[in-house]
Every structure is written in structure tokens, then in C-alpha cells.
Design a protein around this motif. Structure first.
Motif, PDB file in Angstrom:
ATOM      1  N   PRO A   1      45.327 -84.612  32.930  1.00 52.54           N
ATOM      2  CA  PRO A   1      46.443 -85.381  32.368  1.00 52.54           C
ATOM      3  C   PRO A   1      46.416 -86.804  32.910  1.00 52.54           C
ATOM      4  O   PRO A   1      46.042 -87.038  34.061  1.00 52.54           O
ATOM      5  CB  PRO A   1      47.677 -84.643  32.888  1.00 52.54           C
ATOM      6  CG  PRO A   1      47.208 -83.339  33.401  1.00 52.54           C
ATOM      7  CD  PRO A   1      45.762 -83.485  33.734  1.00 52.54           C
ATOM      8  N   GLY A   2      46.820 -87.747  32.092  1.00 53.87           N
ATOM      9  CA  GLY A   2      46.860 -89.131  32.542  1.00 53.87           C
ATOM     10  C   GLY A   2      47.074 -90.079  31.400  1.00 53.87           C
ATOM     11  O   GLY A   2      47.269 -89.674  30.253  1.00 53.87           O
ATOM     12  N   GLY A   3      47.028 -91.357  31.713  1.00 50.89           N
ATOM     13  CA  GLY A   3      47.224 -92.379  30.699  1.00 50.89           C
ATOM     14  C   GLY A   3      47.243 -93.757  31.310  1.00 50.89           C
ATOM     15  O   GLY A   3      46.881 -93.942  32.481  1.00 50.89           O
TER      16      GLY A   3
ATOM     17  N   LEU B   1      51.827 -87.431  34.280  1.00 53.05           N
ATOM     18  CA  LEU B   1      51.770 -85.986  34.471  1.00 53.05           C
ATOM     19  C   LEU B   1      52.996 -85.336  33.830  1.00 53.05           C
ATOM     20  O   LEU B   1      52.878 -84.348  33.104  1.00 53.05           O
ATOM     21  CB  LEU B   1      51.690 -85.637  35.962  1.00 53.05           C
ATOM     22  CG  LEU B   1      51.646 -84.141  36.289  1.00 53.05           C
ATOM     23  CD1 LEU B   1      50.407 -83.479  35.700  1.00 53.05           C
ATOM     24  CD2 LEU B   1      51.720 -83.933  37.794  1.00 53.05           C
ATOM     25  N   TRP B   2      54.170 -85.900  34.058  1.00 58.15           N
ATOM     26  CA  TRP B   2      55.399 -85.344  33.483  1.00 58.15           C
ATOM     27  C   TRP B   2      55.394 -85.445  31.957  1.00 58.15           C
ATOM     28  O   TRP B   2      55.717 -84.480  31.266  1.00 58.15           O
ATOM     29  CB  TRP B   2      56.618 -86.058  34.065  1.00 58.15           C
ATOM     30  CG  TRP B   2      57.888 -85.609  33.420  1.00 58.15           C
ATOM     31  CD1 TRP B   2      58.624 -86.285  32.483  1.00 58.15           C
ATOM     32  CD2 TRP B   2      58.550 -84.374  33.621  1.00 58.15           C
ATOM     33  NE1 TRP B   2      59.706 -85.543  32.104  1.00 58.15           N
ATOM     34  CE2 TRP B   2      59.683 -84.359  32.782  1.00 58.15           C
ATOM     35  CE3 TRP B   2      58.297 -83.258  34.422  1.00 58.15           C
ATOM     36  CZ2 TRP B   2      60.566 -83.276  32.728  1.00 58.15           C
ATOM     37  CZ3 TRP B   2      59.177 -82.193  34.368  1.00 58.15           C
ATOM     38  CH2 TRP B   2      60.293 -82.211  33.533  1.00 58.15           C
ATOM     39  N   GLU B   3      55.019 -86.602  31.426  1.00 56.38           N
ATOM     40  CA  GLU B   3      55.043 -86.792  29.972  1.00 56.38           C
ATOM     41  C   GLU B   3      54.091 -85.843  29.247  1.00 56.38           C
ATOM     42  O   GLU B   3      54.419 -85.346  28.173  1.00 56.38           O
ATOM     43  CB  GLU B   3      54.687 -88.237  29.614  1.00 56.38           C
ATOM     44  CG  GLU B   3      55.770 -89.233  29.927  1.00 56.38           C
ATOM     45  CD  GLU B   3      55.379 -90.670  29.640  1.00 56.38           C
ATOM     46  OE1 GLU B   3      56.221 -91.550  29.874  1.00 56.38           O
ATOM     47  OE2 GLU B   3      54.233 -90.929  29.198  1.00 56.38           O
ATOM     48  N   GLU B   4      52.937 -85.590  29.832  1.00 57.57           N
ATOM     49  CA  GLU B   4      51.936 -84.768  29.151  1.00 57.57           C
ATOM     50  C   GLU B   4      52.056 -83.277  29.440  1.00 57.57           C
ATOM     51  O   GLU B   4      51.557 -82.470  28.658  1.00 57.57           O
ATOM     52  CB  GLU B   4      50.524 -85.241  29.507  1.00 57.57           C
ATOM     53  CG  GLU B   4      50.213 -86.593  28.903  1.00 57.57           C
ATOM     54  CD  GLU B   4      48.748 -86.955  28.964  1.00 57.57           C
ATOM     55  OE1 GLU B   4      47.976 -86.283  29.676  1.00 57.57           O
ATOM     56  OE2 GLU B   4      48.379 -87.925  28.290  1.00 57.57           O
TER      57      GLU B   4
ATOM     58  N   ILE C   1      53.854 -77.288  29.781  1.00 60.50           N
ATOM     59  CA  ILE C   1      53.821 -77.259  28.319  1.00 60.50           C
ATOM     60  C   ILE C   1      53.186 -78.563  27.839  1.00 60.50           C
ATOM     61  O   ILE C   1      53.323 -79.596  28.478  1.00 60.50           O
ATOM     62  CB  ILE C   1      55.223 -77.093  27.690  1.00 60.50           C
ATOM     63  CG1 ILE C   1      56.154 -78.224  28.116  1.00 60.50           C
ATOM     64  CG2 ILE C   1      55.829 -75.746  28.016  1.00 60.50           C
ATOM     65  CD1 ILE C   1      57.457 -78.264  27.349  1.00 60.50           C
ATOM     66  N   ALA C   2      52.489 -78.488  26.723  1.00 61.65           N
ATOM     67  CA  ALA C   2      51.834 -79.683  26.177  1.00 61.65           C
ATOM     68  C   ALA C   2      52.886 -80.634  25.621  1.00 61.65           C
ATOM     69  O   ALA C   2      53.763 -80.236  24.871  1.00 61.65           O
ATOM     70  CB  ALA C   2      50.843 -79.290  25.090  1.00 61.65           C
ATOM     71  N   GLY C   3      52.776 -81.894  26.004  1.00 61.64           N
ATOM     72  CA  GLY C   3      53.687 -82.909  25.518  1.00 61.64           C
ATOM     73  C   GLY C   3      52.951 -84.215  25.308  1.00 61.64           C
ATOM     74  O   GLY C   3      51.777 -84.343  25.646  1.00 61.64           O
TER      75      GLY C   3
END
Length: 140
Positions: free
Chosen positions: A40-42, A58-61, A105-107
Motif C-alpha cells: 500500500p502507498g501513494g 495505509l489508512w486510505e487503501e 478492506i480494499a479502499g
């Protein structure tokens, strides 16, 4: 600035979140590398410290939180098109930490999510260097 054919590198973060010998991976829902499994990242937002960006991404994804402190690795991800032009150029800083809370969960940009053991990475389509990066940094 566009992610594709940028006029300068883009700065991003990745998170190697682990729990009980497994690593949290997301399946990328967008290009580059759409459909590949990745940490996860961005991208880091203007004025945002790297550590805060890692926690946010991490939280957003994934909707989980991890105990993140210092970076464990920084690397370039540079892709070229068929004509040799820079298609994408990211400078990514990796943070590693144990799961603290949340039910994954995927986000956001993730089309799927999975907890994977390092020995089960072979044969799974991952973004370049992901499997080796996990094996280097996952606590055994």
C-alpha cells in the motif's frame, strides 16, 4: 503534475505492514501497474511529512493502522516507454511496521487486498522489486 511523462520525479511512500508472518498487499486498481500486487502507498502531498503520508496512504487503501517509525528503504521506480522516454519516475520511501489496529478492506486505489506469507509471493504478479523488498524487511 501528471504521473505519466512528468517533468520531475514524483515523491511517494510505501508501507510494509506485517502481522503474524504475513504482509498486507493491495492489488492496484489504477495504472501504473494496474492489476499487480503491491505494498500500500501513494504520493506525498505538498507540506506533508513522509511518515504522515505513509500513515495516511495505509489508512486510505486498507483501513488499518501500523506502528510506523523510521524508513527502511528509499528507491527509484522509473519506467520508460517504447521510444525510451520516461513514462513514470517515482522516488519511493518504504516504512515497515506491525499491524496496530483495523480490519483490512480494499479502499481508495486498491481493487483487492490480501495478507500474504513471503514464501507465497512466487507466481503472484507484483510490482517490480516488491517480493524482494518484502523478503529483505519482513521480520522473521
Amino acid at each position: 503534475m501528471s504521473r505519466f511523462y512528468p517533468d520531475a520525479p514524483r515523491v511517494g511512500v510505501s508501507v510494509l505492514c506485517h502481522d503474524k508472518g504475513r504482509v498486507l498487499l493491495i492489488k492496484r486498481g489504477k495504472d501504473p501497474f494496474k492489476g499487480f500486487w503491491s505494498l500500500p502507498g501513494g504520493l506525498v502531498e505538498l507540506g506533508e511529512p513522509l511518515l504522515e503520508a505513509a500513515r495516511r496512504e495505509l489508512w486510505e487503501e486498507t483501513r488499518v493502522e501500523a506502528d510506523l517509525f523510521e524508513p527502511v528503504e528509499t528507491f527509484d521506480s522509473i519506467q520508460f516507454d517504447d521510444e525510451g522516454k520516461v513514462l513514470t519516475h517515482f522516488i519511493l520511501t518504504v516504512f515497515c511496521g506491525a499491524l496496530r489496529s483495523g480490519e483490512a478492506i480494499a479502499g481508495d486505489d486498491a481493487s483487492a487486498i490480501d495478507w500474504v506469507r513471503p514464501e507465497d509471493l512466487d507466481g503472484r504478479p507484483t510490482t517490480p522489486g516488491t517480493a524482494d523488498r518484502i523478503r529483505r524487511h519482513i521480520p522473521l
